[in-house]
Motif scaffolding. Sequence first.
Motif, PDB file in Angstrom:
ATOM      1  N   GLY A   1      -0.406  70.034  50.140  1.00  0.00           N
ATOM      2  CA  GLY A   1      -1.207  68.811  50.186  1.00  0.00           C
ATOM      3  C   GLY A   1      -2.632  69.037  49.745  1.00  0.00           C
ATOM      4  N   SER A   2      -3.185  70.205  50.080  1.00  0.00           N
ATOM      5  CA  SER A   2      -4.559  70.506  49.656  1.00  0.00           C
ATOM      6  C   SER A   2      -4.645  70.680  48.144  1.00  0.00           C
ATOM      7  CB  SER A   2      -5.085  71.755  50.368  1.00  0.00           C
ATOM      8  OG  SER A   2      -4.284  72.889  50.095  1.00  0.00           O
ATOM      9  N   PHE A   3      -3.530  71.111  47.535  1.00  0.00           N
ATOM     10  CA  PHE A   3      -3.448  71.134  46.073  1.00  0.00           C
ATOM     11  C   PHE A   3      -3.671  69.724  45.526  1.00  0.00           C
ATOM     12  CE2 PHE A   3      -0.520  70.259  42.502  1.00  0.00           C
ATOM     13  CZ  PHE A   3      -1.054  71.093  41.530  1.00  0.00           C
TER      14      PHE A   3
ATOM     15  N   LEU B   1      -9.605  77.206  49.766  1.00  0.00           N
ATOM     16  CA  LEU B   1      -9.384  77.970  48.540  1.00  0.00           C
ATOM     17  C   LEU B   1      -8.507  77.184  47.569  1.00  0.00           C
ATOM     18  CD1 LEU B   1      -9.575  80.628  46.926  1.00  0.00           C
ATOM     19  CD2 LEU B   1      -7.638  81.483  48.261  1.00  0.00           C
ATOM     20  N   THR B   2      -7.441  76.570  48.081  1.00  0.00           N
ATOM     21  CA  THR B   2      -6.538  75.797  47.228  1.00  0.00           C
ATOM     22  C   THR B   2      -7.229  74.590  46.618  1.00  0.00           C
ATOM     23  OG1 THR B   2      -4.705  76.469  48.658  1.00  0.00           O
ATOM     24  CG2 THR B   2      -4.289  74.657  47.146  1.00  0.00           C
ATOM     25  N   ILE B   3      -8.043  73.909  47.407  1.00  0.00           N
ATOM     26  CA  ILE B   3      -8.771  72.738  46.897  1.00  0.00           C
ATOM     27  C   ILE B   3      -9.701  73.145  45.760  1.00  0.00           C
ATOM     28  CG2 ILE B   3     -10.538  71.016  47.450  1.00  0.00           C
ATOM     29  CD1 ILE B   3      -9.283  70.814  50.246  1.00  0.00           C
ATOM     30  N   LEU B   4     -10.444  74.218  45.958  1.00  0.00           N
ATOM     31  CA  LEU B   4     -11.389  74.666  44.931  1.00  0.00           C
ATOM     32  C   LEU B   4     -10.664  75.039  43.636  1.00  0.00           C
ATOM     33  CD1 LEU B   4     -13.735  76.855  47.171  1.00  0.00           C
ATOM     34  CD2 LEU B   4     -14.350  74.700  46.034  1.00  0.00           C
ATOM     35  N   ILE B   5      -9.563  75.770  43.769  1.00  0.00           N
ATOM     36  CA  ILE B   5      -8.786  76.150  42.591  1.00  0.00           C
ATOM     37  C   ILE B   5      -8.199  74.917  41.907  1.00  0.00           C
ATOM     38  CG2 ILE B   5      -6.688  77.325  41.821  1.00  0.00           C
ATOM     39  CD1 ILE B   5      -8.940  79.262  42.407  1.00  0.00           C
ATOM     40  N   SER B   6      -7.703  73.987  42.717  1.00  0.00           N
ATOM     41  CA  SER B   6      -6.985  72.831  42.175  1.00  0.00           C
ATOM     42  C   SER B   6      -7.901  71.823  41.502  1.00  0.00           C
ATOM     43  CB  SER B   6      -6.191  72.141  43.290  1.00  0.00           C
ATOM     44  OG  SER B   6      -5.267  73.033  43.858  1.00  0.00           O
ATOM     45  N   ILE B   7      -9.166  71.810  41.864  1.00  0.00           N
ATOM     46  CA  ILE B   7     -10.106  70.920  41.164  1.00  0.00           C
ATOM     47  C   ILE B   7     -10.124  71.279  39.678  1.00  0.00           C
ATOM     48  CG2 ILE B   7     -12.557  70.363  40.865  1.00  0.00           C
ATOM     49  CD1 ILE B   7     -12.843  70.518  43.912  1.00  0.00           C
ATOM     50  N   SER B   8     -10.214  72.575  39.409  1.00  0.00           N
ATOM     51  CA  SER B   8     -10.227  73.024  38.019  1.00  0.00           C
ATOM     52  C   SER B   8      -8.884  72.807  37.340  1.00  0.00           C
ATOM     53  CB  SER B   8     -10.590  74.510  37.953  1.00  0.00           C
ATOM     54  OG  SER B   8     -11.867  74.738  38.515  1.00  0.00           O
ATOM     55  N   SER B   9      -7.792  73.129  38.049  1.00  0.00           N
ATOM     56  CA  SER B   9      -6.472  72.946  37.435  1.00  0.00           C
ATOM     57  C   SER B   9      -6.194  71.476  37.184  1.00  0.00           C
ATOM     58  CB  SER B   9      -5.378  73.557  38.319  1.00  0.00           C
ATOM     59  OG  SER B   9      -5.237  72.838  39.526  1.00  0.00           O
TER      60      SER B   9
ATOM     61  N   LEU C   1      -2.915  80.119  42.172  1.00  0.00           N
ATOM     62  CA  LEU C   1      -2.162  79.239  43.067  1.00  0.00           C
ATOM     63  C   LEU C   1      -0.870  79.885  43.546  1.00  0.00           C
ATOM     64  CD1 LEU C   1      -2.737  75.793  41.325  1.00  0.00           C
ATOM     65  CD2 LEU C   1      -3.502  76.453  43.608  1.00  0.00           C
ATOM     66  N   ILE C   2      -0.217  80.651  42.678  1.00  0.00           N
ATOM     67  CA  ILE C   2       1.018  81.285  43.114  1.00  0.00           C
ATOM     68  C   ILE C   2       0.729  82.389  44.123  1.00  0.00           C
ATOM     69  CG2 ILE C   2       1.224  83.075  41.335  1.00  0.00           C
ATOM     70  CD1 ILE C   2       3.978  80.890  42.904  1.00  0.00           C
ATOM     71  N   VAL C   3      -0.417  83.042  44.009  1.00  0.00           N
ATOM     72  CA  VAL C   3      -0.808  84.032  45.020  1.00  0.00           C
ATOM     73  C   VAL C   3      -1.030  83.332  46.358  1.00  0.00           C
ATOM     74  CG1 VAL C   3      -2.496  85.777  45.679  1.00  0.00           C
ATOM     75  CG2 VAL C   3      -1.864  85.512  43.280  1.00  0.00           C
ATOM     76  N   ILE C   4      -1.675  82.171  46.328  1.00  0.00           N
ATOM     77  CA  ILE C   4      -1.916  81.411  47.552  1.00  0.00           C
ATOM     78  C   ILE C   4      -0.595  80.972  48.183  1.00  0.00           C
ATOM     79  CG2 ILE C   4      -2.910  79.281  48.482  1.00  0.00           C
ATOM     80  CD1 ILE C   4      -5.083  79.534  46.289  1.00  0.00           C
ATOM     81  N   TYR C   5       0.324  80.481  47.357  1.00  0.00           N
ATOM     82  CA  TYR C   5       1.626  80.064  47.883  1.00  0.00           C
ATOM     83  C   TYR C   5       2.355  81.238  48.531  1.00  0.00           C
ATOM     84  CZ  TYR C   5       1.313  75.609  45.295  1.00  0.00           C
ATOM     85  OH  TYR C   5       0.954  74.380  44.837  1.00  0.00           O
ATOM     86  N   GLN C   6       2.358  82.369  47.837  1.00  0.00           N
ATOM     87  CA  GLN C   6       3.071  83.533  48.362  1.00  0.00           C
ATOM     88  C   GLN C   6       2.365  84.094  49.597  1.00  0.00           C
ATOM     89  OE1 GLN C   6       2.632  87.266  48.045  1.00  0.00           O
ATOM     90  NE2 GLN C   6       4.647  87.488  49.001  1.00  0.00           N
ATOM     91  N   TRP C   7       1.059  84.050  49.604  1.00  0.00           N
ATOM     92  CA  TRP C   7       0.256  84.471  50.749  1.00  0.00           C
ATOM     93  C   TRP C   7       0.616  83.640  51.971  1.00  0.00           C
ATOM     94  CZ3 TRP C   7      -5.704  85.306  49.718  1.00  0.00           C
ATOM     95  CH2 TRP C   7      -6.106  86.507  50.298  1.00  0.00           C
ATOM     96  N   THR C   8       0.701  82.339  51.795  1.00  0.00           N
ATOM     97  CA  THR C   8       1.051  81.445  52.902  1.00  0.00           C
ATOM     98  C   THR C   8       2.448  81.747  53.417  1.00  0.00           C
ATOM     99  OG1 THR C   8      -0.305  79.704  51.875  1.00  0.00           O
ATOM    100  CG2 THR C   8       1.214  79.032  53.614  1.00  0.00           C
TER     101      THR C   8
END
Length: 522
Positions: free
Chosen positions: A433-435, A308-316, A407-414
């Motif tokens: 790192g996946s970011f 999920l982070t990789i997919l989001i971070s490609i766009s960011s 991304l902040i939801v992912i960070y807080q989720w983790t």
Amino acid sequence: MDSHLKSEPIADVKGEISSRGTSSSNSHPVRDKGHGPHDRELDQAYWYVQDSSNAVEATSAELRRLRRKIDWWIVPIMFACYTMQFIDKVSLNYAAVMGLNKELKLKGNEFTNAATWFFIAFLIAEVPNAIILQRVPVAKWLGANVVLWGIATACTAAAHNYATLLTARIFLGIFEAAIAPCLILISSQWYTKSEAAPRFSIWYAGLGLGQIVGGIVSYGFQQVKNPAFSGWKIMFIVLGLVTVIIGFTTFFFLPDTPMKASFLSESEKVMLLKHVAVNQTGIRNKHYKMSQALEILLDIQLWLMVLLTILISISSGVITTYSATLIRNFGYKPTTAALLNMPAGIVSIASTLIVGYGVRHTSNRWAWIVACCMPGILGGGLMSFATGTKAGQLAGIYLVNSITATLIVIYQWTGSNVAGQTKRVMSVALVSGSFSVGNIIGPQTFQAKDAPEFIPAKITVLATQAAAALIAVVLFLYYVWANKRKGGTTTAAENVSLPSAEEERMWEDRTDKQNPTFRYVY
């Protein structure tokens, strides 16, 4: 920042502990003054509470006052760190429209490669970060790295060709790698899971402020007309000095744990630790456990989170590195492009704060991720296919910035769903790192042969956002299934009064999988 208390789903630990037949009076492991082997299994926060004579339970009003006190001390420092982290990282984007490419005689994909190597260094540095963060004081490590990346930013002004620019960017990536793991770990120490969401969103909103300030800074330094020392060089020096000051502030004023908070009284520290015990994720435990590290390899939630982070971070990665370049390619002057990039920051701030407070009051993290991906998909479509109108293209760029909130939801989720100190530290480094992986892929979709439209890169934004929304739903279904496997849950107030035996269980250094009373939030 909160005016009320919420409930957090936790397991019925009373039933489990009573079934063990252990009385609270005999349940504490025996330890000497220097802490014996049993101490390795219990968090340092547990022993701090046990050694304290302040055992008064907090009222709702006291907890609200305590939260406000913590908010005004902790959150501004984290916000400043994240703001400068973003500005320093994307300053290359602004320098590009200020003449850096021409002055350094960059050719072909050299600018893209310079942006990519920042994230390669960032990714590699997460490996030692995962080990170091369990051994050293987290806030001190963060402060030291902020100072060092400030120095690296200032040194970028000395770049005179591709090789020297690449060197500066690599060192910047190494030192900035500490930011996300440190802030995730620090934020999770001070708040319960639902309370943490809006605080995460506030410091992460520094990204949006960075976009706004970055545009103003770029515009301002473009007014410098000095052939001997270009505006972009002065910009890097000024940004580096500001970052170094913030780094020293972080090092000396941000506490490593609540137990070391000089701005809290003894009773307030105990009050806070009892309050956050329901997280069952601990505060501080230096004992490295290989079993927890190995558990990561088979943990489905983490690999879904990584994807999920990789997919989001490609766009960011596409937007943060190339937004000013894209806007300039619409036919605008460099100074105008810098200013037109600023509304993207407003979109980032608005979406981040809305999502943070939304999670606080409604939970449904997966749904908020999907909601942010929808405008991202629309923005990707406008960027890809509305090529005949500047307004449509600009709107597309602004809309894609809504994905930054995911991304902040992912960070807080983790931070909320991973327990066990070794596993937590390594997991936040893995997600961070996946970011980097996504940001390595993103800029590489911009190839010189596709200029000036860069259609393949824009279509990538559209596709990755759609895929990210799908993965968020899959993650939600996994958490529902995982909680059902553990049995029923009870809903308890966050400021519950815990008998000592139960409190001990809350502070055991067990992973989310090992702990039968741990429940995932989604």
